[in-house]
Design a protein around this motif. Structure first.
Motif, mmCIF file in Angstrom:
data_model
loop_
_atom_site.group_PDB
_atom_site.id
_atom_site.type_symbol
_atom_site.label_atom_id
_atom_site.label_comp_id
_atom_site.label_asym_id
_atom_site.label_seq_id
_atom_site.Cartn_x
_atom_site.Cartn_y
_atom_site.Cartn_z
ATOM 1 N N ARG A 119 37.631 33.662 42.488
ATOM 2 C CA ARG A 119 37.156 32.483 41.769
ATOM 3 C C ARG A 119 37.122 32.844 40.293
ATOM 4 N N CYS A 120 37.840 32.058 39.491
ATOM 5 C CA CYS A 120 37.915 32.314 38.052
ATOM 6 C C CYS A 120 36.549 32.113 37.403
ATOM 7 N N ASP A 121 36.123 33.097 36.616
ATOM 8 C CA ASP A 121 34.858 32.969 35.896
ATOM 9 C C ASP A 121 34.967 31.963 34.751
ATOM 10 N N GLY A 122 36.194 31.722 34.275
ATOM 11 C CA GLY A 122 36.372 30.821 33.143
ATOM 12 C C GLY A 122 36.313 29.356 33.532
ATOM 13 N N CYS A 123 37.023 28.968 34.606
ATOM 14 C CA CYS A 123 37.127 27.540 34.931
ATOM 15 C C CYS A 123 36.787 27.224 36.388
ATOM 16 N N GLY A 124 36.523 28.244 37.192
ATOM 17 C CA GLY A 124 36.118 27.979 38.573
ATOM 18 C C GLY A 124 37.251 27.815 39.556
ATOM 19 N N THR A 125 38.494 27.886 39.105
ATOM 20 C CA THR A 125 39.634 27.733 40.014
ATOM 21 C C THR A 125 39.615 28.840 41.072
ATOM 22 N N LEU A 126 39.801 28.429 42.320
ATOM 23 C CA LEU A 126 39.912 29.393 43.413
ATOM 24 C C LEU A 126 41.376 29.754 43.572
ATOM 25 N N ALA B 53 45.139 37.317 36.192
ATOM 26 C CA ALA B 53 44.647 36.288 35.284
ATOM 27 C C ALA B 53 44.761 34.925 35.951
ATOM 28 N N CYS B 54 43.955 33.999 35.486
ATOM 29 C CA CYS B 54 43.933 32.643 36.042
ATOM 30 C C CYS B 54 45.159 31.864 35.579
ATOM 31 N N TYR B 55 45.853 31.221 36.515
ATOM 32 C CA TYR B 55 47.012 30.416 36.129
ATOM 33 C C TYR B 55 46.609 29.058 35.587
ATOM 34 N N ALA B 56 45.302 28.721 35.667
ATOM 35 C CA ALA B 56 44.846 27.450 35.098
ATOM 36 C C ALA B 56 44.365 27.609 33.657
ATOM 37 N N CYS B 57 43.614 28.690 33.376
ATOM 38 C CA CYS B 57 43.034 28.821 32.032
ATOM 39 C C CYS B 57 43.354 30.154 31.353
ATOM 40 N N GLY B 58 43.939 31.100 32.067
ATOM 41 C CA GLY B 58 44.313 32.370 31.459
ATOM 42 C C GLY B 58 43.230 33.430 31.458
HETATM 43 ZN ZN LIG Z 1 40.501 29.759 35.090
#
Ligand SMILES: [Zn+2]
Length: 139
Positions: free
Chosen positions: A35-42, A49-54
């Motif tokens: 779970r991304c700490d930046g945007c919550g994307t699972l 790195a998160c593919y939604a927010c980096g």
């Molecule tokens: Zn994210």
């Protein structure tokens, strides 16, 4: 060990520092995803790195284990020896209730019964003293 014995053994997952939390959780009978700490994307499989927010910050979080069958195939030979003895080898892509998709195997369901959208629940299959696979069974 003979060459024949070696080649007919089940190939084991390669457990890396990035994937180790997933395998540890499976041994505890728990299904987790990042779970991304930046945007919550699972996300699954794990990424650096998160593919939604980096964001490069993430934590592993439990999910329900509820899923539906998104797609599947039954792989014909040529396959690695372990799988060739069991061909065609079915491989399922399930969609977790929380969103991420996961390649897996369905347990206790004949290939003839596979149906897109069928409801599934995560289960756990110990394949040796250290490795537990996440499989899915009929819900
Ligand atoms: Zn994210």
């Amino acid at each position: 060990m003979t060459q024949q014995a070696m080649t007919s053994q089940r190939p084991m997952p390669e457990i890396t520092p990035m994937t180790e939390p997933f395998w540890s959780a499976a041994r505890r009978r728990e299904l987790v995803v990042q779970r991304c700490d930046g945007c919550g994307t699972l996300r699954f499989p794990p990424e650096v790195a998160c593919y939604a927010c980096g964001s490069r910050r993430a934590a592993w979080t439990p999910v329900s284990g509820r899923a539906t069958l998104y797609s599947w195939t039954a792989a014909p030979p040529p396959l690695l020896p372990y799988f060739a003895d069991r061909a065609p080898w079915p491989v399922a892509l399930v969609q977790l209730a929380e969103g991420p998709r996961m390649f897996t195997n369905l347990a206790g369901i004949a290939v003839e019964e596979y149906a897109i959208g069928m409801e599934l629940q995560a289960g756990f299959e110990d394949i040796d003293g250290e490795t537990t696979l996440v499989v899915f069974r009929r819900a």
